[in-house]
Design a protein around this motif. Sequence first.
Motif, short mmCIF file in Angstrom:
data_model
loop_
_atom_site.label_atom_id
_atom_site.label_comp_id
_atom_site.label_asym_id
_atom_site.label_seq_id
_atom_site.Cartn_x
_atom_site.Cartn_y
_atom_site.Cartn_z
N ARG A 187 45.87 41.05 43.81
CA ARG A 187 45.52 42.38 43.84
C ARG A 187 44.41 42.59 42.50
O ARG A 187 45.02 42.34 41.45
CB ARG A 187 46.59 43.27 43.97
N PRO A 188 43.31 43.31 42.72
CA PRO A 188 42.64 43.52 41.48
C PRO A 188 43.25 44.69 40.46
O PRO A 188 44.01 45.31 41.18
CB PRO A 188 41.29 44.16 42.07
N LEU A 189 43.17 44.43 39.27
CA LEU A 189 43.81 45.36 38.33
C LEU A 189 43.41 46.82 38.72
O LEU A 189 42.13 47.10 38.83
CB LEU A 189 43.30 44.92 37.08
N GLY A 190 44.20 47.73 38.63
CA GLY A 190 43.91 48.98 38.66
C GLY A 190 44.10 49.45 40.13
O GLY A 190 43.88 50.67 40.49
N ILE A 191 44.06 48.88 40.97
CA ILE A 191 44.34 49.24 42.38
C ILE A 191 45.60 48.98 43.07
O ILE A 191 46.05 47.91 43.03
CB ILE A 191 43.28 48.04 43.43
N SER A 192 46.38 50.00 43.45
CA SER A 192 47.82 50.08 43.99
C SER A 192 47.57 50.57 45.27
O SER A 192 48.40 49.97 46.19
CB SER A 192 48.51 51.00 43.08
N LYS A 193 46.79 51.27 45.81
CA LYS A 193 46.51 51.80 47.00
C LYS A 193 45.23 51.31 47.69
O LYS A 193 44.39 51.66 46.82
CB LYS A 193 46.75 53.23 47.28
N HIS A 194 45.02 51.18 48.70
CA HIS A 194 43.67 50.80 49.21
C HIS A 194 43.66 50.55 50.83
O HIS A 194 44.74 50.66 51.48
CB HIS A 194 43.03 49.31 48.95
N TYR B 287 37.93 37.31 56.03
CA TYR B 287 39.09 37.47 55.79
C TYR B 287 39.56 38.90 55.30
O TYR B 287 38.81 39.77 54.72
CB TYR B 287 39.13 37.05 53.99
N LYS B 288 40.54 39.22 56.01
CA LYS B 288 41.24 40.61 56.06
C LYS B 288 42.37 40.91 55.41
O LYS B 288 43.26 40.36 55.51
CB LYS B 288 41.46 40.94 57.49
N ILE B 289 42.23 42.13 54.46
CA ILE B 289 43.28 42.51 53.63
C ILE B 289 44.00 43.60 54.36
O ILE B 289 43.09 44.67 54.28
CB ILE B 289 43.07 42.39 52.06
N PRO B 290 45.35 43.86 54.82
CA PRO B 290 45.67 45.07 55.04
C PRO B 290 45.77 46.06 54.33
O PRO B 290 45.81 45.93 52.98
CB PRO B 290 47.06 44.58 55.92
N SER B 291 45.77 47.41 54.63
CA SER B 291 45.71 48.37 53.64
C SER B 291 47.26 48.39 53.01
O SER B 291 48.28 47.87 53.56
CB SER B 291 45.64 49.88 54.53
N ARG B 292 47.20 49.22 51.91
CA ARG B 292 48.32 49.38 51.27
C ARG B 292 48.46 50.77 50.47
O ARG B 292 47.64 51.19 50.00
CB ARG B 292 48.69 48.43 50.01
N SER B 293 49.52 51.57 50.90
CA SER B 293 49.59 52.93 50.63
C SER B 293 50.78 53.04 49.78
O SER B 293 51.66 52.37 49.41
CB SER B 293 49.69 53.86 51.64
#
Length: 125
Positions: free
Chosen positions: A47-54, A119-125
């Motif tokens: 996960r890129p730095l600084g990204i917790s929710k996407h 390439y699919k990355i599911p959401s994260r909340s």
Amino acid sequence: MKSLIIPTLTVLFMAAQASESADNCPQLDLDIPESKAKPVIKTAPMRPLGISKHPPVCIIVSFELVEKPGSEGGGLVPGDIKIEGSSDKAWNIPVKVAVSRWLYLSKGIDYRGRQYVIYKIPSRS
């Protein structure tokens, strides 16, 4: 009043699910085939730095399969990796690094030219 709350919540929940499952992949007209080969080792991106929710992320990655050094023709790895399209550019480098670590067995793989994967990355909340 209660009779209005439940249908309203149901509609909102269904709308949230619909937006979650909506295809957010970039629409590209690539002159290369989608890869049919399946890696035996497939690493996930960090996960890129600084990204917790996407929201859900979709990245289209192209590459050529090349012989892995020292594998004596038994292993293939993605080479000349390019990001063809992305719904979130923050994920481009992590996905490129992850794909570079994939490993394919050369047995049964006839096509090694430029090809792509979605390439699919599911959401994260």
